[in-house]
Design an enzyme around this catalytic site. Structure first.
Site, PDB file in Angstrom:
ATOM      1  N   LEU A  72       0.831  -1.201   0.000  1.00  0.00           N
ATOM      2  CA  LEU A  72       0.000   0.000   0.000  1.00  0.00           C
ATOM      3  C   LEU A  72       0.868   1.253   0.000  1.00  0.00           C
ATOM      4  O   LEU A  72       2.050   1.203   0.338  1.00  0.00           O
ATOM      5  CB  LEU A  72      -0.902  -0.029   1.233  1.00  0.00           C
ATOM      6  CG  LEU A  72      -1.878  -1.222   1.248  1.00  0.00           C
ATOM      7  CD1 LEU A  72      -2.374  -1.522   2.649  1.00  0.00           C
ATOM      8  CD2 LEU A  72      -3.034  -0.949   0.284  1.00  0.00           C
ATOM      9  N   PRO A  73       0.273   2.403  -0.352  1.00  0.00           N
ATOM     10  CA  PRO A  73       1.098   3.599  -0.494  1.00  0.00           C
ATOM     11  C   PRO A  73       1.787   4.069   0.788  1.00  0.00           C
ATOM     12  O   PRO A  73       2.991   4.321   0.786  1.00  0.00           O
ATOM     13  CB  PRO A  73       0.111   4.667  -0.993  1.00  0.00           C
ATOM     14  CG  PRO A  73      -1.031   3.910  -1.598  1.00  0.00           C
ATOM     15  CD  PRO A  73      -1.110   2.622  -0.827  1.00  0.00           C
ATOM     16  N   LYS A 178      15.026   0.257   5.987  1.00  0.00           N
ATOM     17  CA  LYS A 178      14.650   0.732   4.639  1.00  0.00           C
ATOM     18  C   LYS A 178      14.804   2.257   4.557  1.00  0.00           C
ATOM     19  O   LYS A 178      15.307   2.802   3.570  1.00  0.00           O
ATOM     20  CB  LYS A 178      13.202   0.290   4.363  1.00  0.00           C
ATOM     21  CG  LYS A 178      12.484   0.998   3.243  1.00  0.00           C
ATOM     22  CD  LYS A 178      12.873   0.484   1.883  1.00  0.00           C
ATOM     23  CE  LYS A 178      12.167   1.301   0.813  1.00  0.00           C
ATOM     24  NZ  LYS A 178      12.580   1.029  -0.521  1.00  0.00           N
TER      25      LYS A 178
HETATM   26  P1  NAD Z   1       0.975   2.364  -6.004  1.00  0.00           P
HETATM   27  O1  NAD Z   1       0.322   3.630  -5.582  1.00  0.00           O
HETATM   28  O2  NAD Z   1       1.221   2.089  -7.436  1.00  0.00           O
HETATM   29  O3  NAD Z   1       0.144   1.103  -5.411  1.00  0.00           O
HETATM   30  C1  NAD Z   1      -0.564   1.124  -4.198  1.00  0.00           C
HETATM   31  C2  NAD Z   1      -1.911   0.472  -4.442  1.00  0.00           C
HETATM   32  O4  NAD Z   1      -2.635   0.415  -3.214  1.00  0.00           O
HETATM   33  C3  NAD Z   1      -2.781   1.249  -5.436  1.00  0.00           C
HETATM   34  O5  NAD Z   1      -3.155   0.421  -6.506  1.00  0.00           O
HETATM   35  C4  NAD Z   1      -3.984   1.681  -4.604  1.00  0.00           C
HETATM   36  O6  NAD Z   1      -5.196   1.706  -5.338  1.00  0.00           O
HETATM   37  C5  NAD Z   1      -4.012   0.600  -3.541  1.00  0.00           C
HETATM   38  N1  NAD Z   1      -4.738   1.001  -2.336  1.00  0.00           N
HETATM   39  C6  NAD Z   1      -4.698   2.168  -1.665  1.00  0.00           C
HETATM   40  N2  NAD Z   1      -5.544   2.143  -0.611  1.00  0.00           N
HETATM   41  C7  NAD Z   1      -6.117   0.918  -0.628  1.00  0.00           C
HETATM   42  C8  NAD Z   1      -7.089   0.284   0.190  1.00  0.00           C
HETATM   43  N3  NAD Z   1      -7.631   0.903   1.252  1.00  0.00           N
HETATM   44  N4  NAD Z   1      -7.485  -0.961  -0.123  1.00  0.00           N
HETATM   45  C9  NAD Z   1      -6.954  -1.613  -1.202  1.00  0.00           C
HETATM   46  N5  NAD Z   1      -6.033  -1.064  -2.032  1.00  0.00           N
HETATM   47  C10 NAD Z   1      -5.624   0.188  -1.729  1.00  0.00           C
HETATM   48  O7  NAD Z   1       2.346   2.317  -5.178  1.00  0.00           O
HETATM   49  P2  NAD Z   1       3.604   1.357  -5.455  1.00  0.00           P
HETATM   50  O8  NAD Z   1       4.567   2.054  -6.324  1.00  0.00           O
HETATM   51  O9  NAD Z   1       3.118   0.004  -5.802  1.00  0.00           O
HETATM   52  O10 NAD Z   1       4.265   1.356  -3.991  1.00  0.00           O
HETATM   53  C11 NAD Z   1       3.693   0.618  -2.937  1.00  0.00           C
HETATM   54  C12 NAD Z   1       4.598   0.736  -1.726  1.00  0.00           C
HETATM   55  O11 NAD Z   1       5.893   0.241  -2.063  1.00  0.00           O
HETATM   56  C13 NAD Z   1       4.804   2.168  -1.236  1.00  0.00           C
HETATM   57  O12 NAD Z   1       4.820   2.166   0.178  1.00  0.00           O
HETATM   58  C14 NAD Z   1       6.158   2.557  -1.812  1.00  0.00           C
HETATM   59  O13 NAD Z   1       6.835   3.523  -1.042  1.00  0.00           O
HETATM   60  C15 NAD Z   1       6.881   1.218  -1.772  1.00  0.00           C
HETATM   61  N6  NAD Z   1       7.950   1.079  -2.776  1.00  0.00           N
HETATM   62  C16 NAD Z   1       7.748   1.475  -4.068  1.00  0.00           C
HETATM   63  C17 NAD Z   1       8.796   1.342  -4.986  1.00  0.00           C
HETATM   64  C18 NAD Z   1       8.594   1.772  -6.441  1.00  0.00           C
HETATM   65  O14 NAD Z   1       9.594   1.868  -7.166  1.00  0.00           O
HETATM   66  N7  NAD Z   1       7.387   2.006  -6.896  1.00  0.00           N
HETATM   67  C19 NAD Z   1      10.022   0.811  -4.588  1.00  0.00           C
HETATM   68  C20 NAD Z   1      10.176   0.376  -3.277  1.00  0.00           C
HETATM   69  C21 NAD Z   1       9.135   0.522  -2.367  1.00  0.00           C
END
Ligand code: NAD
Length: 307
Positions: A72-73, A178
């Site tokens: 999740l975000p 992290k």
């Molecule tokens: P993203 O925003 O693409 O995905 C998050 C998903 O969670 C979205 O699809 C959103 O609709 C869903 N969501 C939000 N609230 C929700 C709820 N109540 N119920 C169900 N689904 C819900 O983000 P991401 O890039 O996939 O990143 C996710 C996590 O990973 C973050 O914490 C980010 O910091 C971490 N991260 C991301 C990266 C990257 O390169 N993208 C790298 C390392 C870590």
């Protein structure tokens, strides 16, 4: 047959869920995301030995599963999904294993894990490093905060989605590790961009300078695999107009987490604070939130923006 409830199928979670299915380990999966179309991209990845069901609520995704994995975000989403009415803890079975892979503040991670423990459930904070490319190729690094028995139960799933699994310590420690890593990454990327900007402004070719610094004492991960100057490294985000990769929005989020963590422990993080401000200026003044974080090069080489 093991059943998994996967919540959060965005840029990272979608790939991770598909990799679990591709492992063909006979998993049954129930998925949930508030964005319905994202569930289709996973349900279409069913195989002959795996079955994926899109669900309409967290309760439905969690009901009867052995393992819950979430991506999740931010902390507020994790709190809502796990602790909210009708959330994971209200619906998980007595022996369900909980794995949250989101990058969030350690305080929220510990709070949610303590609430899970009160119900007798093992919960891991297991944030990842490796970005969307690592999520897609199943080579993520998992940095885990959990009791050892929770980690051992989770290991088979983590090893499908990743190439490395580190145990940082007890609950919340995965998030602290992290955050420290990403603060360092922000600092050495900004420093690398600064050195390249200085060299180019003084007549050097960025590729030549990069090669010299790589073989000298300035060598670091940003130079070795993620050069921020366009055209120097094929395949790096800088050479595709900073599209894809790790967004400035996410880097500033992680730096905010680093600052809050430092505040909590009364630690001095002057370089982290400076990096946070550099990325914030870049995000706002260059409208760069959706660009890869190596675009910080623009702060030092503004001419690149016009190209
Ligand atoms: P993203 O925003 O693409 O995905 C998050 C998903 O969670 C979205 O699809 C959103 O609709 C869903 N969501 C939000 N609230 C929700 C709820 N109540 N119920 C169900 N689904 C819900 O983000 P991401 O890039 O996939 O990143 C996710 C996590 O990973 C973050 O914490 C980010 O910091 C971490 N991260 C991301 C990266 C990257 O390169 N993208 C790298 C390392 C870590």
């Amino acid at each position: 047959m093991t059943s998994i409830g996967f919540i959060g199928l965005g840029n990272m979670g979608g790939h991770m869920a598909r990799n679990l299915l591709a492992a063909d380990a006979g998993y049954q999966m129930r998925v949930f995301d508030v964005v319905e179309s994202l569930m289709e991209s996973v349900t279409s990845a069913s195989t002959s030995t795996t079955m994926v069901t899109a669900t309409q609520s967290i309760a439905d995704a969690v009901a009867g599963v052995d393992v819950v994995i979430s991506m999740l975000p931010a902390g507020k989403h994790v709190k809502e999904v796990y602790l909210g009415a009708g959330g994971v803890l209200d619906n998980a079975g007595v022996d369900t294993l909980l794995i949250d892979c989101s990058t969030i503040d350690p305080t929220t991670a510990r709070e949610v894990s303590a609430a899970a423990k009160d119900k007798g459930l093992d919960m891991l904070d297991a944030p990842v490093s490796g970005g969307t490319a690592g999520a897609e190729s199943g080579t993520l690094t998992f940095i885990v905060g959990a009791d050892p028995q929770g980690l051992e139960r989770a290991r088979p799933y983590l090893e499908v989605m990743g190439a490395n699994v580190f145990h940082a310590g007890s609950s919340g420690a995965g998030q602290v590790a992290k955050i420290c890593n990403n603060m360092l990454l922000a600092v050495h990327m900004a420093g690398t961009a600064e050195a390249l900007g200085l060299g180019v402004e003084n007549g050097l070719d960025p590729a030549t300078l990069s090669e010299i610094m790589k073989q000298s004492s300035g060598g670091n991960w940003s130079l070795n695999v993620y050069n921020p100057y366009p055209g120097v490294m094929q395949g790096a985000p800088a050479s595709r107009a900073y599209q894809g990769g790790f967004l400035v929005d996410l880097m500033t989020k992680d730096l905010d987490l680093a600052m809050a963590t430092a505040e909590g422990s009364r630690s001095s993080v002057p370089l982290g604070a400076l990096a946070k401000n550099l990325y914030r200026i870049h995000q706002q003044h260059n409208d760069a939130g959706r660009l890869d974080f190596s675009s910080i090069q623009w702060l030092y080489s503004p001419d690149l923006k016009e190209r």
